[in-house]
Design an enzyme around this catalytic site. Structure first.
Site, PDB file in Angstrom:
ATOM      1  N   HIS A  99     -30.014 -20.676  21.053  1.00  0.00           N
ATOM      2  CA  HIS A  99     -29.522 -22.043  20.897  1.00  0.00           C
ATOM      3  C   HIS A  99     -30.372 -22.889  19.964  1.00  0.00           C
ATOM      4  O   HIS A  99     -29.976 -23.997  19.596  1.00  0.00           O
ATOM      5  CB  HIS A  99     -29.400 -22.720  22.265  1.00  0.00           C
ATOM      6  N   ASP A 122     -23.503 -26.064  28.556  1.00  0.00           N
ATOM      7  CA  ASP A 122     -24.758 -25.337  28.782  1.00  0.00           C
ATOM      8  C   ASP A 122     -25.122 -25.390  30.255  1.00  0.00           C
ATOM      9  O   ASP A 122     -24.827 -26.377  30.934  1.00  0.00           O
ATOM     10  CB  ASP A 122     -25.876 -25.997  27.956  1.00  0.00           C
ATOM     11  N   HIS A 124     -28.227 -25.388  30.909  1.00  0.00           N
ATOM     12  CA  HIS A 124     -29.526 -26.036  30.787  1.00  0.00           C
ATOM     13  C   HIS A 124     -29.405 -27.336  29.988  1.00  0.00           C
ATOM     14  O   HIS A 124     -28.414 -27.548  29.283  1.00  0.00           O
ATOM     15  CB  HIS A 124     -30.512 -25.093  30.103  1.00  0.00           C
ATOM     16  N   ASP A 126     -31.614 -28.358  27.540  1.00  0.00           N
ATOM     17  CA  ASP A 126     -32.106 -28.210  26.168  1.00  0.00           C
ATOM     18  C   ASP A 126     -32.792 -29.483  25.676  1.00  0.00           C
ATOM     19  O   ASP A 126     -32.719 -29.829  24.497  1.00  0.00           O
ATOM     20  CB  ASP A 126     -30.975 -27.803  25.218  1.00  0.00           C
ATOM     21  N   HIS A 139     -35.454 -22.567  21.938  1.00  0.00           N
ATOM     22  CA  HIS A 139     -34.047 -22.667  22.337  1.00  0.00           C
ATOM     23  C   HIS A 139     -33.851 -23.622  23.510  1.00  0.00           C
ATOM     24  O   HIS A 139     -32.703 -23.980  23.815  1.00  0.00           O
ATOM     25  CB  HIS A 139     -33.466 -21.285  22.658  1.00  0.00           C
ATOM     26  N   ASP A 226     -22.803 -22.852  24.628  1.00  0.00           N
ATOM     27  CA  ASP A 226     -23.731 -21.832  25.111  1.00  0.00           C
ATOM     28  C   ASP A 226     -22.994 -21.037  26.184  1.00  0.00           C
ATOM     29  O   ASP A 226     -22.528 -21.606  27.177  1.00  0.00           O
ATOM     30  CB  ASP A 226     -24.978 -22.509  25.692  1.00  0.00           C
ATOM     31  N   ASP A 228     -24.029 -19.329  28.496  1.00  0.00           N
ATOM     32  CA  ASP A 228     -24.575 -19.381  29.851  1.00  0.00           C
ATOM     33  C   ASP A 228     -24.039 -20.559  30.651  1.00  0.00           C
ATOM     34  O   ASP A 228     -24.329 -20.703  31.846  1.00  0.00           O
ATOM     35  CB  ASP A 228     -26.098 -19.324  29.871  1.00  0.00           C
ATOM     36  N   GLU A 271     -26.135 -17.662  22.339  1.00  0.00           N
ATOM     37  CA  GLU A 271     -26.768 -16.982  23.472  1.00  0.00           C
ATOM     38  C   GLU A 271     -25.989 -15.773  24.003  1.00  0.00           C
ATOM     39  O   GLU A 271     -26.218 -15.344  25.137  1.00  0.00           O
ATOM     40  CB  GLU A 271     -27.068 -17.973  24.616  1.00  0.00           C
TER      41      GLU A 271
END
Length: 299
Positions: A99, A122, A124, A126, A139, A226, A228, A271
């Site tokens: 990412h 995402d 996360h 980030d 990332h 992303d 994930d 990712e």
């Protein structure tokens, strides 16, 4: 109808687990160009940006920014390539890679005469910086960098900062946030929809608000996708999977709503890690989501 221009960025320099450098190949192998052409688009694949492998260089010590010069160079090269695609009137689809590459793609969109919001799918946030990162992996920092927080080499790619306004940035699907990262997110004023909120309110309501925020006073939306964000059941081949993510149908509904909005002007897909995948399932999922984003419907 705009031409879709595909750019591969086979980088795993910003990631702690190897393998996402093969993401662009996996997504292409899953039939991306043909699937989009089947929707009536003219698709041109521009190939890959040149990315050094970790074996060609030496990472900085833990807690520093790992591979900072190399990531900066990759994102600067991507900035130039995406900038040209957009100025030529085409829509860029950037295939990662980890990412960190979004630092370059967001910078390029911000370099245009128009202004854009960002929707960031995402697990996360980030939103780490050199001071807060537990790993040194870049990332985990691209959204913070795009908002003007972080190392000058990254923040100043393209020669200006910040790249985006926090009032037009939306995070969707998050469920794994570091404590200091959460503080910066609140300080910056970024709107974030956790999976708990999606569970309570439903993806349709969340996406309606997300699109409204990202398009308010802007000329379009950059989507940073992303894989994930999806639950590992549907996207097992990612470097940092987190249980309890977006379902198959929720993901498609989100993309279908973005398609209906007509607001998306660029997208990066990141990712995908074929080494950790099952029969290329995650790359196939990425392609299917892009099909929905570009207008595929049941009827």
């Amino acid at each position: 109808m705009k031409e879709l221009h595909i750019i591969g960025v086979p980088s795993d320099l910003g990631q702690g687990r190897r393998g996402v450098d093969m993401g662009p190949s996996a997504i292409r192998y899953a039939g991306l160009s043909g699937r989009l052409e089947g929707l009536g688009y003219h698709v041109r694949d521009l190939g890959n940006i040149n990315v050094p492998t970790p074996e060609m260089t030496k990472a900085a010590d833990h807690k520093s920014l790992r591979y900072l010069p190399e990531v900066t160079k990759v994102c600067t090269d991507l900035f130039g390539m995406v900038n040209k695609v957009v100025k030529d009137g085409h829509l860029p689809i950037i295939l990662g890679g980890d990412h960190s590459i979004a630092i370059g793609s967001v910078a390029a969109m911000a370099n245009q005469d128009q202004t854009y919001g960002v929707i960031w799918f995402d697990a996360h946030g980030d939103m780490n910086t050199e001071e807060t990162t537990p790993t040194g992996n870049i990332h985990g920092m691209p959204l913070a960098v795009s908002l003007g927080y972080g190392h000058p080499d990254l923040v100043n790619i393209g020669g200006f900062q910040p790249k985006i306004k926090s009032g037009n940035v939306v995070l969707v699907g998050i469920r794994s946030i570091d404590e200091d990262e959460a503080k910066l997110m609140k300080q910056a004023g970024v709107k974030a929809y956790t999976m708990a909120e999606i569970d309570k309110r439903g993806m349709a309501a969340v996406m309606a608000e997300a699109i409204q925020i990202a398009t308010d006073g802007t000329d379009g939306v950059h989507l940073s996708l992303d894989l994930d964000a999806l639950d590992p059941t549907f996207a097992p081949g990612v470097g940092t999977p987190v249980n309890g993510g977006v379902t198959y149908r929720e993901g498609h509904l989100a993309m279908e709503m973005l398609a209906a909005s007509g607001a998306v002007v660029s997208v990066d897909v990141v990712e995908v890690n074929p080494i950790l995948d099952k029969q290329n399932q995650t790359a196939v999922m990425a392609v299917e989501l892009l099909q929905s984003l570009f207008g595929k419907t049941v009827m």
